[in-house]
Design a protein around this motif. Structure first.
Motif, PDB file in Angstrom:
ATOM      1  N   ARG A  70      44.151  36.185  37.045  1.00 21.15           N
ATOM      2  CA  ARG A  70      44.722  37.504  37.376  1.00 21.15           C
ATOM      3  C   ARG A  70      43.919  38.618  36.735  1.00 21.15           C
ATOM      4  O   ARG A  70      43.664  39.661  37.355  1.00 21.15           O
ATOM      5  N   LEU A  71      43.535  38.421  35.483  1.00 19.01           N
ATOM      6  CA  LEU A  71      42.750  39.451  34.794  1.00 19.01           C
ATOM      7  C   LEU A  71      41.390  39.638  35.448  1.00 19.01           C
ATOM      8  O   LEU A  71      40.911  40.766  35.608  1.00 19.01           O
ATOM      9  N   VAL A  72      40.759  38.540  35.844  1.00 16.54           N
ATOM     10  CA  VAL A  72      39.468  38.624  36.528  1.00 16.54           C
ATOM     11  C   VAL A  72      39.622  39.352  37.856  1.00 16.54           C
ATOM     12  O   VAL A  72      38.762  40.156  38.246  1.00 16.54           O
ATOM     13  N   ASP A  73      40.721  39.112  38.562  1.00 18.66           N
ATOM     14  CA  ASP A  73      40.943  39.790  39.834  1.00 18.66           C
ATOM     15  C   ASP A  73      41.110  41.296  39.649  1.00 18.66           C
ATOM     16  O   ASP A  73      40.633  42.090  40.460  1.00 18.66           O
ATOM     17  N   VAL A  74      41.792  41.700  38.589  1.00 19.69           N
ATOM     18  CA  VAL A  74      41.944  43.136  38.324  1.00 19.69           C
ATOM     19  C   VAL A  74      40.581  43.779  38.112  1.00 19.69           C
ATOM     20  O   VAL A  74      40.262  44.817  38.710  1.00 19.69           O
ATOM     21  N   THR A  75      39.760  43.155  37.276  1.00 18.26           N
ATOM     22  CA  THR A  75      38.435  43.729  37.012  1.00 18.26           C
ATOM     23  C   THR A  75      37.535  43.648  38.238  1.00 18.26           C
ATOM     24  O   THR A  75      36.772  44.581  38.514  1.00 18.26           O
ATOM     25  N   GLY A  76      37.630  42.551  38.992  1.00 19.58           N
ATOM     26  CA  GLY A  76      36.775  42.378  40.166  1.00 19.58           C
ATOM     27  C   GLY A  76      37.121  43.324  41.292  1.00 19.58           C
ATOM     28  O   GLY A  76      36.231  43.935  41.901  1.00 19.58           O
TER      29      GLY A  76
END
Length: 278
Positions: free
Chosen positions: A199-205
């Motif tokens: 989820r955190l990677v998706d926010v940044t991506g």
């Protein structure tokens, strides 16, 4: 006979493993270096948004900021070497293909070749800065205006500049759309991430990629305007492009949002360095 064949097979396998390890290390170093640059550019743009206009919010500004840190010269050289690694990784993809089902397709190889040329230029500029501790060629804005003025002087220059601007707009849109659609999932080792990490990677991506694409597209718009009006001064580098967001009705808050997005893209680059399939 069998022993000789086995020995040759073993050597070939060892070479593949070694080459794979070298390419993987180069890719991860390059992605980390890209992350550092976007983090610094985003941080400088945030300073501009909140009234500190003393620094350029572009690559040269980021390098100057890095040079002022303890062991700044070492950090600059490390950054340049990392970007050389990024260029070598892209070259290997252009020559040997990349991961994925269509990694050996002509489209993928051409894209890798274009990225190779881009990162060669970026790595050269960073290493030149590290060697001289001086931007040398002026700000990104001045370089953009000089390049546009030179291009406009050649036969069919307006068409060339306009086509380049449209290409940058399309590239920016492509970057943003791919980010929103999470196409980067195809390149990540998602199985090695926890649900929270994903989820955190998706926010940044998603947010970071959309912000990066927006900046590209706006810079392309200014290039097209410079071509249509035959005015090189209308072309803008990264610093002027970012400052333009502060001149909208939303004021510095829009610039702050875009700057925060660039910071997130820097964080996303670190995530790619950790989990990307190479």
């Amino acid at each position: 006979m069998d022993t000789g064949v086995s020995a040759r097979t073993g050597r070939l396998r060892a070479r593949r493993v070694a080459r794979g390890s070298v390419v993987e290390g180069a890719a991860r170093a390059g992605l980390s270096a890209r992350g550092v640059i976007y983090l610094l550019v985003g941080a400088l743009a945030l300073q501009v948004a909140f009234g500190d206009t003393g620094e350029q919010a572009d690559r040269d500004g980021a390098l100057a900021e890095l040079a002022r840190q303890p062991f700044g010269a070492v950090l600059l050289w490390a950054l340049g070497v990392g970007l050389v690694g990024m260029a070598l990784w892209r070259l290997s993809e252009a020559v040997f293909g990349s991961v994925g089902q269509d990694g050996r397709s002509a489209r993928k190889r051409l894209g890798a070749a274009v990225r190779f040329v881009f990162y060669v230029v970026v790595a050269f500029s960073v290493l030149s800065f590290a060697a001289s501790q001086d931007g040398g060629g002026g700000s990104s804005d001045q370089r953009s205006r000089d390049a546009t003025a030179g291009a406009l002087e050649v036969p069919a220059g307006q068409w060339l500049v306009g086509a380049a601007g449209i290409a940058v707009i399309v590239t920016g849109g492509w970057i943003a759309v791919r980010a929103v659609l999470r196409k980067y999932h195809d390149e990540l080792r998602l199985g090695r991430m926890s649900r929270r990490t994903r989820r955190l990677v998706d926010v940044t991506g998603v947010v970071g990629g959309a912000a990066r694409g927006l900046v590209f597209a706006v810079a392309g718009v200014f290039a097209v305007r410079a071509a249509v009006d035959y005015e090189p001064e209308r072309a803008k580098g990264l610093d002027d492009t970012l400052r333009t967001f502060a001149d909208t009705p939303l004021g510095p808050w829009l610039l702050a949002c875009v700057a925060a997005g660039l910071v997130l893209f820097g964080v996303f680059s670190f995530a790619m360095a950790r989990w990307r399939r190479v």
